[in-house]
Scaffold this motif. Structure first.
Motif, PDB file in Angstrom:
ATOM      1  N   ALA A  58      -7.041 -11.499  -3.219  1.00  0.00           N
ATOM      2  CA  ALA A  58      -5.907 -12.824  -3.005  1.00  0.00           C
ATOM      3  C   ALA A  58      -4.803 -12.304  -3.946  1.00  0.00           C
ATOM      4  O   ALA A  58      -3.852 -13.110  -3.862  1.00  0.00           O
ATOM      5  CB  ALA A  58      -6.921 -13.621  -4.132  1.00  0.00           C
ATOM      6  N   HIS A  59      -4.683 -11.125  -4.725  1.00  0.00           N
ATOM      7  CA  HIS A  59      -3.720 -10.947  -5.488  1.00  0.00           C
ATOM      8  C   HIS A  59      -2.240 -10.342  -4.765  1.00  0.00           C
ATOM      9  O   HIS A  59      -1.412 -10.177  -5.254  1.00  0.00           O
ATOM     10  CB  HIS A  59      -4.132 -10.168  -6.697  1.00  0.00           C
ATOM     11  N   GLY A  60      -2.449 -10.034  -3.402  1.00  0.00           N
ATOM     12  CA  GLY A  60      -1.528  -9.219  -2.803  1.00  0.00           C
ATOM     13  C   GLY A  60      -1.772  -7.877  -2.832  1.00  0.00           C
ATOM     14  O   GLY A  60      -2.464  -7.360  -3.334  1.00  0.00           O
ATOM     15  N   VAL A  61      -0.781  -7.100  -2.258  1.00  0.00           N
ATOM     16  CA  VAL A  61      -0.531  -5.611  -2.189  1.00  0.00           C
ATOM     17  C   VAL A  61      -0.197  -5.158  -3.708  1.00  0.00           C
ATOM     18  O   VAL A  61       0.614  -5.690  -4.354  1.00  0.00           O
ATOM     19  CB  VAL A  61       0.608  -5.173  -1.253  1.00  0.00           C
ATOM     20  N   ALA A  62      -1.057  -4.295  -4.263  1.00  0.00           N
ATOM     21  CA  ALA A  62      -0.616  -3.600  -5.398  1.00  0.00           C
ATOM     22  C   ALA A  62       0.369  -2.547  -5.263  1.00  0.00           C
ATOM     23  O   ALA A  62       0.423  -1.671  -4.338  1.00  0.00           O
ATOM     24  CB  ALA A  62      -1.736  -2.999  -5.956  1.00  0.00           C
ATOM     25  N   PRO A  63       1.321  -2.790  -6.207  1.00  0.00           N
ATOM     26  CA  PRO A  63       2.736  -2.058  -6.028  1.00  0.00           C
ATOM     27  C   PRO A  63       2.308  -0.583  -6.272  1.00  0.00           C
ATOM     28  O   PRO A  63       2.957   0.418  -5.725  1.00  0.00           O
ATOM     29  CB  PRO A  63       3.532  -2.344  -7.269  1.00  0.00           C
ATOM     30  N   ARG A  64       1.100  -0.262  -6.815  1.00  0.00           N
ATOM     31  CA  ARG A  64       0.967   1.267  -7.169  1.00  0.00           C
ATOM     32  C   ARG A  64       0.352   1.874  -5.735  1.00  0.00           C
ATOM     33  O   ARG A  64       0.379   3.047  -5.684  1.00  0.00           O
ATOM     34  CB  ARG A  64      -0.068   1.485  -8.335  1.00  0.00           C
ATOM     35  N   LEU A  65      -0.310   1.239  -4.833  1.00  0.00           N
ATOM     36  CA  LEU A  65      -0.782   1.727  -3.703  1.00  0.00           C
ATOM     37  C   LEU A  65       0.377   1.931  -2.592  1.00  0.00           C
ATOM     38  O   LEU A  65       0.261   2.726  -2.095  1.00  0.00           O
ATOM     39  CB  LEU A  65      -1.570   0.733  -3.219  1.00  0.00           C
ATOM     40  N   THR A  66       1.384   0.971  -2.693  1.00  0.00           N
ATOM     41  CA  THR A  66       2.554   1.323  -2.092  1.00  0.00           C
ATOM     42  C   THR A  66       3.311   2.506  -2.626  1.00  0.00           C
ATOM     43  O   THR A  66       3.773   3.309  -1.784  1.00  0.00           O
ATOM     44  CB  THR A  66       3.738   0.011  -2.029  1.00  0.00           C
ATOM     45  N   ALA A  67       3.372   2.650  -3.947  1.00  0.00           N
ATOM     46  CA  ALA A  67       4.155   3.740  -4.333  1.00  0.00           C
ATOM     47  C   ALA A  67       3.508   5.103  -3.877  1.00  0.00           C
ATOM     48  O   ALA A  67       3.950   6.162  -3.744  1.00  0.00           O
ATOM     49  CB  ALA A  67       4.146   3.827  -5.841  1.00  0.00           C
ATOM     50  N   ARG A  68       2.231   5.301  -3.697  1.00  0.00           N
ATOM     51  CA  ARG A  68       1.542   6.316  -3.255  1.00  0.00           C
ATOM     52  C   ARG A  68       1.913   6.842  -1.977  1.00  0.00           C
ATOM     53  O   ARG A  68       1.855   8.056  -1.867  1.00  0.00           O
ATOM     54  CB  ARG A  68      -0.166   5.879  -2.971  1.00  0.00           C
ATOM     55  N   LEU A  69       2.541   6.087  -1.147  1.00  0.00           N
ATOM     56  CA  LEU A  69       2.970   6.390   0.232  1.00  0.00           C
ATOM     57  C   LEU A  69       4.326   7.026  -0.013  1.00  0.00           C
ATOM     58  O   LEU A  69       4.907   7.689   1.058  1.00  0.00           O
ATOM     59  CB  LEU A  69       3.006   5.162   1.104  1.00  0.00           C
ATOM     60  N   ASP A  70       4.988   7.011  -0.938  1.00  0.00           N
ATOM     61  CA  ASP A  70       6.284   7.581  -1.077  1.00  0.00           C
ATOM     62  C   ASP A  70       6.134   9.271  -0.932  1.00  0.00           C
ATOM     63  O   ASP A  70       7.212   9.664  -0.689  1.00  0.00           O
ATOM     64  CB  ASP A  70       7.014   7.310  -2.623  1.00  0.00           C
ATOM     65  N   VAL A  71       5.194   9.782  -1.306  1.00  0.00           N
ATOM     66  CA  VAL A  71       5.063  11.199  -1.079  1.00  0.00           C
ATOM     67  C   VAL A  71       5.207  11.604   0.538  1.00  0.00           C
ATOM     68  O   VAL A  71       5.234  12.824   0.688  1.00  0.00           O
ATOM     69  CB  VAL A  71       3.629  11.868  -1.538  1.00  0.00           C
ATOM     70  N   LEU A  72       4.972  10.629   1.234  1.00  0.00           N
ATOM     71  CA  LEU A  72       4.880  11.031   2.787  1.00  0.00           C
ATOM     72  C   LEU A  72       6.086  11.076   3.598  1.00  0.00           C
ATOM     73  O   LEU A  72       7.289  10.189   3.012  1.00  0.00           O
ATOM     74  CB  LEU A  72       3.992   9.937   3.342  1.00  0.00           C
ATOM     75  N   THR A  73       6.419  11.886   4.271  1.00  0.00           N
ATOM     76  CA  THR A  73       7.867  11.750   5.353  1.00  0.00           C
ATOM     77  C   THR A  73       7.620  10.687   6.201  1.00  0.00           C
ATOM     78  O   THR A  73       6.528  10.066   6.223  1.00  0.00           O
ATOM     79  CB  THR A  73       7.751  12.961   6.011  1.00  0.00           C
ATOM     80  N   ALA A  74       8.778  10.374   7.157  1.00  0.00           N
ATOM     81  CA  ALA A  74       8.873   9.179   7.699  1.00  0.00           C
ATOM     82  C   ALA A  74       7.975   9.175   8.891  1.00  0.00           C
ATOM     83  O   ALA A  74       7.103   8.513   9.240  1.00  0.00           O
ATOM     84  CB  ALA A  74      10.301   9.055   8.369  1.00  0.00           C
ATOM     85  N   ARG A  75       7.798  10.529   9.524  1.00  0.00           N
ATOM     86  CA  ARG A  75       6.823  10.708  10.315  1.00  0.00           C
ATOM     87  C   ARG A  75       5.487  10.649   9.990  1.00  0.00           C
ATOM     88  O   ARG A  75       4.751  10.409  10.587  1.00  0.00           O
ATOM     89  CB  ARG A  75       7.369  12.237  11.167  1.00  0.00           C
ATOM     90  N   GLU A  76       5.191  11.388   8.853  1.00  0.00           N
ATOM     91  CA  GLU A  76       3.733  11.059   8.381  1.00  0.00           C
ATOM     92  C   GLU A  76       3.209   9.526   8.012  1.00  0.00           C
ATOM     93  O   GLU A  76       2.235   9.211   8.342  1.00  0.00           O
ATOM     94  CB  GLU A  76       3.622  11.941   7.096  1.00  0.00           C
ATOM     95  N   ARG A  77       4.265   8.743   7.628  1.00  0.00           N
ATOM     96  CA  ARG A  77       3.996   7.511   7.586  1.00  0.00           C
ATOM     97  C   ARG A  77       3.700   6.642   8.725  1.00  0.00           C
ATOM     98  O   ARG A  77       2.775   5.811   9.064  1.00  0.00           O
ATOM     99  CB  ARG A  77       5.111   6.662   6.739  1.00  0.00           C
ATOM    100  N   GLU A  78       4.494   6.842   9.837  1.00  0.00           N
ATOM    101  CA  GLU A  78       4.604   6.526  11.026  1.00  0.00           C
ATOM    102  C   GLU A  78       3.059   6.855  11.659  1.00  0.00           C
ATOM    103  O   GLU A  78       2.245   6.156  12.395  1.00  0.00           O
ATOM    104  CB  GLU A  78       5.586   7.029  11.965  1.00  0.00           C
ATOM    105  N   THR A  79       2.693   8.233  11.601  1.00  0.00           N
ATOM    106  CA  THR A  79       1.314   8.616  11.986  1.00  0.00           C
ATOM    107  C   THR A  79       0.287   7.938  11.222  1.00  0.00           C
ATOM    108  O   THR A  79      -0.881   7.402  12.107  1.00  0.00           O
ATOM    109  CB  THR A  79       1.267  10.407  11.653  1.00  0.00           C
ATOM    110  N   LEU A  80       0.377   7.527   9.775  1.00  0.00           N
ATOM    111  CA  LEU A  80      -0.840   6.953   9.150  1.00  0.00           C
ATOM    112  C   LEU A  80      -0.789   5.516   9.718  1.00  0.00           C
ATOM    113  O   LEU A  80      -1.788   4.957   9.894  1.00  0.00           O
ATOM    114  CB  LEU A  80      -0.211   6.967   7.718  1.00  0.00           C
ATOM    115  N   ARG A  81       0.304   4.897  10.080  1.00  0.00           N
ATOM    116  CA  ARG A  81       0.420   3.734  10.577  1.00  0.00           C
ATOM    117  C   ARG A  81      -0.304   3.743  12.013  1.00  0.00           C
ATOM    118  O   ARG A  81      -1.225   2.698  12.328  1.00  0.00           O
ATOM    119  CB  ARG A  81       1.699   3.054  10.894  1.00  0.00           C
ATOM    120  N   LEU A  82      -0.338   4.378  12.687  1.00  0.00           N
ATOM    121  CA  LEU A  82      -1.080   4.531  13.954  1.00  0.00           C
ATOM    122  C   LEU A  82      -2.388   4.699  13.935  1.00  0.00           C
ATOM    123  O   LEU A  82      -3.068   4.381  14.643  1.00  0.00           O
ATOM    124  CB  LEU A  82      -0.123   5.697  15.083  1.00  0.00           C
TER     125      LEU A  82
END
Length: 228
Positions: free
Chosen positions: A141-165
């Motif tokens: 109920a508290h929404g997205v935790a900033p620390r979880l979003t920050a974890r994705l910063d280590v990924l390249t744009a293509r890796e983030r896109e792959t993770l999304r798919l």
């Protein structure tokens, strides 16, 4: 040869699963357990590749057993349940389970699932898994935790896109088609995502993708797919 441990409090299920998997040329049933305590002890002693884990067992249940097995061994846990939206399955995924199956699956689905979990290549029972994960991300109920979003910063744009798919339930072949790359390239991207985010398998990657807000249940984001 894949080593499999079967944990279920019902003799009938253990026997049936044992017969099905024991007949596979690439599998060996190395042990059985009737409750969570026995499952943890057997997993540590026998070092199976995959543990078939019933959720509802007397004493120590499958959730606690899954958590201990995933924390102390290299075994992948495949949760078995009678219900596709079982509350316990949600907790089992959180505990580190690599996937789950309904107990009314066909015998060929069971063998395929064990191989799939062992390889870490794909999610199991896509429709049920997708419903489970959508239920999972609606809970906080508290929404997205900033620390979880920050974890994705280590990924390249293509890796983030792959993770999304991956999180949208696409197979490697489907991801390759969407990104206009080879399946080998997709496997490389997925492997890098798991390594960079310190995740055991694709199930954990999907959970993180939802919890971090990269993917939102009920919404599709196709992005801009370009060749590497």
């Amino acid at each position: 040869m894949l080593r499999v441990l079967i944990a279920d409090d019902q003799d009938l299920f253990r026997a049936a699963f044992g017969l099905i998997l024991g007949a596979q040329p690439d599998m060996e049933v190395v042990g059985e357990a009737a409750d969570g305590e026995e499952a943890v002890a057997a997993a540590r002693r026998l070092r199976p590749d995959v543990v078939l884990m019933d959720v509802r067992m007397p004493g120590r249940d499958g959730i606690e057993a899954t958590r201990d097995i995933c924390a102390t061994t290299a075994a992948k846990v495949l949760v078995l349940t009678m219900f596709d939206l079982d509350e316990y399955v949600y907790d089992a995924v959180r505990a580190g389970a690599s996937g789950f199956l309904l107990k009314d699956m066909r015998r060929d689905e069971l063998a395929h699932a064990v191989r799939t979990v062992a390889s870490g290549e794909a999610l199991l029972a896509p429709a049920a898994t997708r419903r489970l994960l959508e239920d999972l991300v609606r809970r906080p109920a508290h929404g997205v935790a900033p620390r979880l979003t920050a974890r994705l910063d280590v990924l390249t744009a293509r890796e983030r896109e792959t993770l999304r798919l991956v999180a949208q339930g696409l197979s490697n072949a489907e991801i390759a088609a969407a990104l206009v790359v080879t399946e080998h390239t997709v496997k490389t991207h997925v492997s890098r995502v798991l390594t960079k985010l310190d995740l055991r398998d694709r199930v954990q990657a999907v959970v993180l993708a939802y919890e971090s807000g990269l993917v939102v249940a009920g919404r599709s984001d196709d992005g801009n797919h370009r060749r590497d």
